[in-house]
Every structure is written in C-alpha cells, then in structure tokens.
Design a protein around this motif. Structure first.
Motif, mmCIF file in Angstrom:
data_model
loop_
_atom_site.group_PDB
_atom_site.id
_atom_site.type_symbol
_atom_site.label_atom_id
_atom_site.label_comp_id
_atom_site.label_asym_id
_atom_site.label_seq_id
_atom_site.Cartn_x
_atom_site.Cartn_y
_atom_site.Cartn_z
ATOM 1 N N ARG A 141 -32.450 -15.955 -18.177
ATOM 2 C CA ARG A 141 -33.352 -17.281 -17.136
ATOM 3 C C ARG A 141 -33.143 -18.618 -18.228
ATOM 4 O O ARG A 141 -33.762 -19.496 -17.162
ATOM 5 C CB ARG A 141 -34.084 -16.628 -17.085
ATOM 6 N N ALA A 142 -33.236 -18.209 -19.701
ATOM 7 C CA ALA A 142 -32.772 -19.938 -19.868
ATOM 8 C C ALA A 142 -31.556 -20.181 -19.347
ATOM 9 O O ALA A 142 -31.815 -21.660 -18.892
ATOM 10 C CB ALA A 142 -32.558 -19.432 -21.609
ATOM 11 N N ALA A 202 -33.784 -13.092 -6.178
ATOM 12 C CA ALA A 202 -32.284 -11.642 -6.220
ATOM 13 C C ALA A 202 -31.894 -11.313 -7.846
ATOM 14 O O ALA A 202 -31.052 -10.789 -8.105
ATOM 15 C CB ALA A 202 -31.078 -12.816 -6.467
ATOM 16 N N TRP A 203 -33.121 -11.410 -8.400
ATOM 17 C CA TRP A 203 -33.286 -11.391 -9.828
ATOM 18 C C TRP A 203 -33.077 -10.464 -10.239
ATOM 19 O O TRP A 203 -32.051 -9.463 -10.495
ATOM 20 C CB TRP A 203 -34.611 -12.259 -10.914
ATOM 21 N N PRO A 204 -33.724 -9.029 -9.014
ATOM 22 C CA PRO A 204 -34.121 -7.909 -9.194
ATOM 23 C C PRO A 204 -32.182 -7.238 -9.576
ATOM 24 O O PRO A 204 -31.620 -6.742 -10.481
ATOM 25 C CB PRO A 204 -34.911 -7.406 -8.608
ATOM 26 N N ARG A 207 -29.597 -8.492 -12.527
ATOM 27 C CA ARG A 207 -30.183 -7.273 -13.375
ATOM 28 C C ARG A 207 -29.928 -6.213 -13.186
ATOM 29 O O ARG A 207 -28.505 -5.672 -13.974
ATOM 30 C CB ARG A 207 -32.202 -7.283 -13.891
ATOM 31 N N GLU A 208 -29.869 -5.434 -12.058
ATOM 32 C CA GLU A 208 -28.789 -4.026 -12.196
ATOM 33 C C GLU A 208 -27.523 -4.243 -11.611
ATOM 34 O O GLU A 208 -27.178 -3.358 -12.778
ATOM 35 C CB GLU A 208 -29.395 -3.923 -10.852
ATOM 36 N N ARG A 209 -27.387 -5.645 -10.816
ATOM 37 C CA ARG A 209 -25.164 -5.135 -11.097
ATOM 38 C C ARG A 209 -24.826 -6.356 -12.046
ATOM 39 O O ARG A 209 -23.391 -6.272 -11.966
ATOM 40 C CB ARG A 209 -25.167 -6.311 -9.680
ATOM 41 N N GLY A 210 -25.717 -6.941 -12.647
ATOM 42 C CA GLY A 210 -24.686 -8.003 -13.752
ATOM 43 C C GLY A 210 -24.273 -8.851 -13.469
ATOM 44 O O GLY A 210 -23.071 -9.325 -14.160
ATOM 45 N N THR A 211 -24.041 -9.755 -12.656
ATOM 46 C CA THR A 211 -24.301 -10.879 -12.084
ATOM 47 C C THR A 211 -25.414 -11.517 -11.006
ATOM 48 O O THR A 211 -25.908 -11.123 -10.522
ATOM 49 C CB THR A 211 -22.968 -10.755 -11.563
ATOM 50 N N THR A 212 -24.838 -13.101 -11.000
ATOM 51 C CA THR A 212 -25.523 -14.191 -10.208
ATOM 52 C C THR A 212 -25.079 -13.843 -9.101
ATOM 53 O O THR A 212 -23.690 -14.237 -8.851
ATOM 54 C CB THR A 212 -25.199 -15.015 -10.593
#
Length: 218
Positions: A141-142, A202-204, A207-212
């Motif tokens: 998140r940086a 969309a953060w969860p 993190r779960e799927r490894g993409t933005t």
C-alpha cells in the motif's frame, strides 16, 4: 504496387514501428545490417526533416538534426494513426484495444498525459509485484498514493478527450449509417466513487488474488 509499403514507412517515421508486424527486424532487407528511413513534413511554413535508423543493436531517431530521446517524443513530432483492415478489432477485441485507441488520442492533445501514464504504469507494476510476492500490507500500500494521484490525472484526461470525441462519433454515425451512435466510458472503478475509495474497497480482493482490481487499467 508498393502502396502499403509507403504507408508503412510513413507510420514507422512517426511511431518507430510497423502497423503490420511487431518484429521490426523483419523489415531489414536481407543481407543488410539496418534499415534507414528519412522524410520531410510540413511544420508551419517550413519543411522539417525526420529520420529513423533501426538495427538489431537498437533504435535511433533524429528530427531537424537533433536526437529524439524516446518513441513518445517521436510521436509528438510526427503524429500518425493507421486505419487498416484490422480496425474492426476496436469493437470486437477486448478493452485493451479501446484503451490503446483512446490513449493515443489523448496523447496527441494533452502534453502531460504520457507523464501521468508512465507514472501510473510504474506504480501499478510495483504494487502488483508486491501483491504477488505476498509482501506486507504496508509494502504493497506504499504505492497507493502514487497510483491514486497519477490514476486520477490519467482518468480525467481520458474523460475530457472522450467528451470532445463524442459529437464527432455521433455525426459520423448519422452521415454513414443514419443511426445515432453513443459511447460510454468506464473509468475503471464504480461511477461516482473516488479512486481512493475504490482501491480501499477492493483491497481484500487485491490481497486474495494478487492483483490490483480498481483503476484506469481496468
């Protein structure tokens, strides 16, 4: 004979690549080390020379004797757009084709657009790499502030260009087809929401799927 080759040469002068092949090395004549293209185009009331040289060692371009530093700079000097038999892909192919078409249009009317685009792509690449590496939340998140700032600017430039384009598309539809054509543009996140809120939401899933999942790349 040779009409398409002439168009291809003009396109290469403005883009540094062909619209017929992704492999520039195939354009070099057999038994030759490089290709060299030169031309002159009207710039105001004068003629401005531009030239490109390509070999397997790299690419070089010059305009009016001055070295051109990048393909983006070359495209601002000699803007070209090819309309070829593959133009139907704009409708039939995936959203990447339409984003590319839109971005090239914005690029030629908004000088700072390429800067926003590069910043966004760099931040997106780094953020996704951190997600795939399962880095700590703070590390991933940086990249959010840079992603949000450049993403907002990128989306605003696209929308401004899109709004200016719409009446021309409507007019062309009436003249050519007798139909009203309407275009809609999705910024890449929920309409009416801010990009920061969309990224937080969309953060969860990121993190779960490894993409933005939220942003202009969508």
């Amino acid at each position: 004979s040779g009409k398409t080759s002439l168009l291809e040469a003009i396109f290469f002068l403005g883009r540094g690549r062909s619209f017929r092949t992704a492999r520039n090395e195939t354009l070099i004549r057999k038994a030759q080390h490089e290709l060299l293209l030169t031309g002159r185009f009207e710039a105001g009331e004068s003629l401005r020379p531009v030239g490109v040289r390509y070999s397997r060692e790299g690419f070089e371009a010059r305009a009016a004797g001055e070295r051109v530093g990048s393909l983006a700079e070359l495209a601002t000097i000699l803007p070209v757009q090819a309309i070829d038999p593959e133009v139907h892909r704009l409708v039939e192919a995936g959203p990447q084709e339409r984003r590319r078409y839109l971005d090239w249009g914005v690029f030629h009317v908004e000088p700072r657009f390429v800067e926003h685009w590069r910043r966004y792509q760099r931040a997106l690449k780094q953020r996704n790499a951190a997600l795939r590496a399962e880095a700590a939340d703070a590390v991933v998140r940086a990249w959010d502030p840079e992603l949000i700032e450049s993403g907002r600017a990128l989306a605003a430039s696209r929308r401004q260009y899109f709004t200016a384009l719409q009446p021309h598309v409507t007019d062309a539809g009436q003249r050519l087809l007798g139909l009203g054509i309407e275009l809609s543009l999705s910024d890449g996140w929920l309409a009416g929401a801010d990009l920061k809120d969309a990224i937080d939401h969309a953060w969860p899933r990121d993190r779960e799927r490894g993409t933005t999942h939220a942003g202009p790349h969508r």
